[in-house]
Design an enzyme around this catalytic site. Structure first.
Site, short mmCIF file in Angstrom:
data_model
loop_
_atom_site.label_atom_id
_atom_site.label_comp_id
_atom_site.label_asym_id
_atom_site.label_seq_id
_atom_site.Cartn_x
_atom_site.Cartn_y
_atom_site.Cartn_z
N TYR A 44 19.99 4.28 -107.67
CA TYR A 44 18.84 4.25 -108.55
C TYR A 44 19.45 4.64 -110.02
CZ TYR A 44 15.37 4.54 -105.00
OH TYR A 44 14.43 4.22 -103.97
N THR B 24 18.97 -3.98 -103.22
CA THR B 24 18.42 -2.84 -104.09
C THR B 24 18.18 -1.60 -103.19
OG1 THR B 24 16.42 -3.35 -104.50
CG2 THR B 24 17.94 -4.48 -105.76
N ASP B 25 18.16 -0.51 -103.73
CA ASP B 25 17.44 0.41 -103.19
C ASP B 25 15.83 0.17 -103.31
OD1 ASP B 25 16.77 2.98 -101.93
OD2 ASP B 25 18.50 4.03 -102.84
N TRP B 26 15.03 1.02 -102.52
CA TRP B 26 13.70 0.86 -102.63
C TRP B 26 12.81 1.00 -103.74
CZ3 TRP B 26 16.38 -0.91 -99.13
CH2 TRP B 26 16.01 -1.32 -97.70
N LEU C 75 12.14 -0.85 -106.93
CA LEU C 75 12.82 -0.91 -108.31
C LEU C 75 11.87 -1.89 -109.24
CD1 LEU C 75 15.43 -0.09 -107.07
CD2 LEU C 75 16.57 -1.49 -108.56
#
Length: 647
Positions: A324, A360-362, A364
């Site tokens: 992030y 992606t990370d969770w 966004l």
């Protein structure tokens, strides 16, 4: 002319050789379990195949013997824009305790408020899902998974689902490791680093692979190879510590055991995280939340954090997850990693030539309502002013393929239909995503044998190895007058933080310090909730690392009353100089049951750990160290790599 004839003959020979090798290659058949469970099988000219698009003929993407690239290209060419958009999202979904698929209105816990997987398949054309809480009986996870694959094969193209999970194989006290629910429990990853045995890490990963495969989990949202150079960071318990070379060794063994030399039907695809290293968070405040203060590099040490990823790239990880944080001052714009083209395209895609999936990370894109007046903002750091549709565009243009924890395919459709994004760009990502499914064998056999789950998950042999990891990771920091190991049956002990029924198998448990000749206490590394109203953020282990106030005084008071063995769980590097000085023995664990702690304290097993990060001597030293530099406190209480042995 003679040269031309030779060239032609050479080409003919190459062609004949290629045809011969193609003929000699044994043909593969659809596995029996797939033929038993599928409802779309078709027989044609003596050949049985899964007719996924239900058109009565063998399409290239349905042909188990066709080259994977040909299958990928054929599938993507048949996908509609809506199907392509849906495949780019991986939301979390609930799993019912009884293995049923329909949304349970009475469910609680992680994922309960999200739509059921079947609704995502039917309404959004999704086929990648992340699971959190799963049934307490692992076999029922396999039941749910098979039913979900049977539902997915009824979709227009029959694209199988891919199930992903965070780690589930650690004895953990943190929120970043899912409930084990019958799976084998090892120490946390800093404990594996403390042991420092590559073969053990590979064995650990092989056990994880077999247990995941048995219940249908095909993507591991791990390993986490960030470096713990900021000791206050809340996610250190998922790392291998602060040393880049040690972490590089660990991730190499980890990927070998879990994914293998190449992704295939027996692999669990690894999503290595968090590129390009998420450890250097200012004051350790995690960028899951708006309280974060940026990812900083006061020691100009950005490249040091890439060393573990460079080792991982040699093992061809199936997926990469950026973090992030904003790489402050390192690129041409201070925006979060997944929005940052210099990070994803220039560094990851071009410098490291990475062509796997970037997810992606969770969360966004979309804000989340945590309560009537509490909003958890999307982790769109640096681009907070962009509307969600423009966030999606920027992430795709940065070079990412998939959106973790999101379910917004309509935004991708809007971008393509308005001409802001080409369908050809979607196809680049779709080929990566579908290639991974083909490599994993999901198009040919997405099913598991439910009846074999009890034979595989939590086997006694595996549990013994897991217990040994918890024991051997324990790190002896002080042993005054050889207090340890203790002798079973010879002590009256006063305990804190332990189950008395477990300890009673090793010593007589008494109710007061005055009755005891020895005290054994288990402590956790201190943490202090951040200044936020977000209930999820309040559960993160942020803040100072030292014991304070009444808690500290109570511990020191006990240590003055009776000789005491102190065990401390290090999910972050604790600051405990007074406690260390007053204890008779000090030992650290990295996730261990009371029984496994007792096995070490009473000499049935030996502590073999060496600290994977240093323990500072004061909070002043913590505040003065450089966030991106390893083991750099001026006068650590215990140095990186320190660990005593029993005499």
């Amino acid at each position: 002319m003679k040269q031309v004839k030779i060239a032609v003959i050479g080409l003919l020979l190459i062609g004949i050789s290629a045809c011969r090798s193609e003929k000699e290659r044994p043909e593969k058949n659809i596995p029996d379990i797939a033929l038993q469970k599928t409802s779309v099988k078709t027989e044609m000219e003596g050949m049985v195949f899964r007719d996924l698009n239900k058109n009565g003929k063998l399409d290239v993407y349905e042909d188990i013997n066709a080259p994977i690239e040909a299958r990928v290209n054929d599938l993507v060419s048949q996908m509609t824009l809506e199907e392509k958009a849906g495949a780019m999202f991986m939301p979390g979904v609930p799993v019912n305790e009884d293995g049923t698929l329909e949304k349970n209105p009475n469910a609680t816990g992680p994922g309960a408020r999200y739509p059921a997987a079947i609704d995502n398949i039917d309404q959004g054309k999704l086929n990648h899902f992340n699971v959190w809480a799963i049934p307490s009986e692992p076999r029922l996870m396999a039941v749910w998974y098979n039913r979900l694959q049977q539902h997915a094969e009824q979709s227009r193209l029959g694209i199988p689902v891919t199930i992903a999970s965070d780690p589930r194989h650690h004895f953990s006290n943190t929120i970043f490791s899912m409930a084990a629910n019958g799976f084998t429990q090892f120490s946390e990853t800093p404990g594996l680093a403390a042991i420092g045995n590559d073969s053990l890490v590979e064995t650990f990963a092989e056990i994880v692979r077999k247990e995941y495969l048995s219940v249908g989990i095909r993507v591991a949202l791990h390993p986490q190879i960030d470096l713990a150079t900021e000791p206050r960071w809340a996610r250190i318990s998922g790392t291998f510590g602060e040393d880049a070379e040690l972490t590089a060794r660990m991730v190499t063994a980890y990927l070998k055991g879990l994914q293998g030399d190449e992704v295939n039907e027996q692999s669990v695809a690894c999503m290595v995280k968090h590129f390009p290293g998420g450890g250097p968070q200012k004051e350790g405040l995690d960028p899951h939340f708006a309280i974060q203060k940026g990812q900083i590099y006061p020691g100009d040490n950005f490249d040091y954090h890439l060393i573990p990823f460079e080792a991982a790239f040699k093992m061809n990880p199936a997926s990469i997850m950026p973090y992030y944080g904003i790489p402050t001052g390192q690129t041409d714009e201070d925006v979060a990693m997944a929005y940052n083209k210099m990070i994803i395209t220039d560094l990851l895609r071009e410098k490291y030539n990475y062509d796997g999936v970037v997810c992606t990370d969770w969360g966004l894109i979309t804000d989340v309502q945590m309560g009537p007046d509490i909003t958890w903002p999307a982790r769109a750091w640096g681009v907070e002013d962009l509307e969600p549709v423009q966030r999606v565009k920027k992430i795709i243009e940065a070079g990412c393929d998939q959106f973790g924890g999101e379910n917004r395919p309509e935004l991708v459709l809007e971008l393509v239909n308005s001409g802001q994004l080409s369908e050809a760009r979607l196809d680049e990502s779709l080929k990566r995503l579908m290639r991974q499914k083909f490599q994993l064998g999901l198009f040919d056999n997405p099913f598991v044998d439910e009846e074999k789950v009890p034979e595989i998950v939590g086997r006694e042999e595996s549990r013994k190895i897991g217990d040994q990891s918890q024991q051997h990771a324990m790190t002896l920091l002080k042993n005054e007058a050889y207090t340890l190991p203790l002798k079973s049956g010879e002590h009256k002990v006063y305990i804190q933080g332990m189950d008395s029924t477990v300890v009673a198998a090793y010593a007589t448990v008494v109710s007061t310090p005055e009755e005891a000749d020895l005290a054994i206490i288990r402590l956790n590394t201190p943490w202090y909730p951040a200044d936020t109203r977000n209930p999820f953020a309040l559960s993160f282990h942020h803040g100072d690392l030292d014991f304070k106030g009444e808690e500290k005084e109570n511990i020191l008071s006990l240590l003055k009353k009776v000789p005491t063995v102190v065990d401390i769980y290090l999910d972050r590097p604790a600051v405990l100089p007074e406690i260390a000085a007053a204890s008779n023995a000090l030992i650290a664990d990295f996730g261990a049951s009371d029984k496994n702690v007792c096995e070490v304290l009473f000499g049935n097993s030996r502590p073999m750990g060496k600290l994977p990060f240093e323990l500072p001597s004061s909070m002043e030293e913590v505040r003065e160290q450089l966030t991106d530099v390893p083991y750099d406190t001026e006068n650590p209480l215990f140095e990186f790599g320190f660990g005593l042995s029993y005499q």
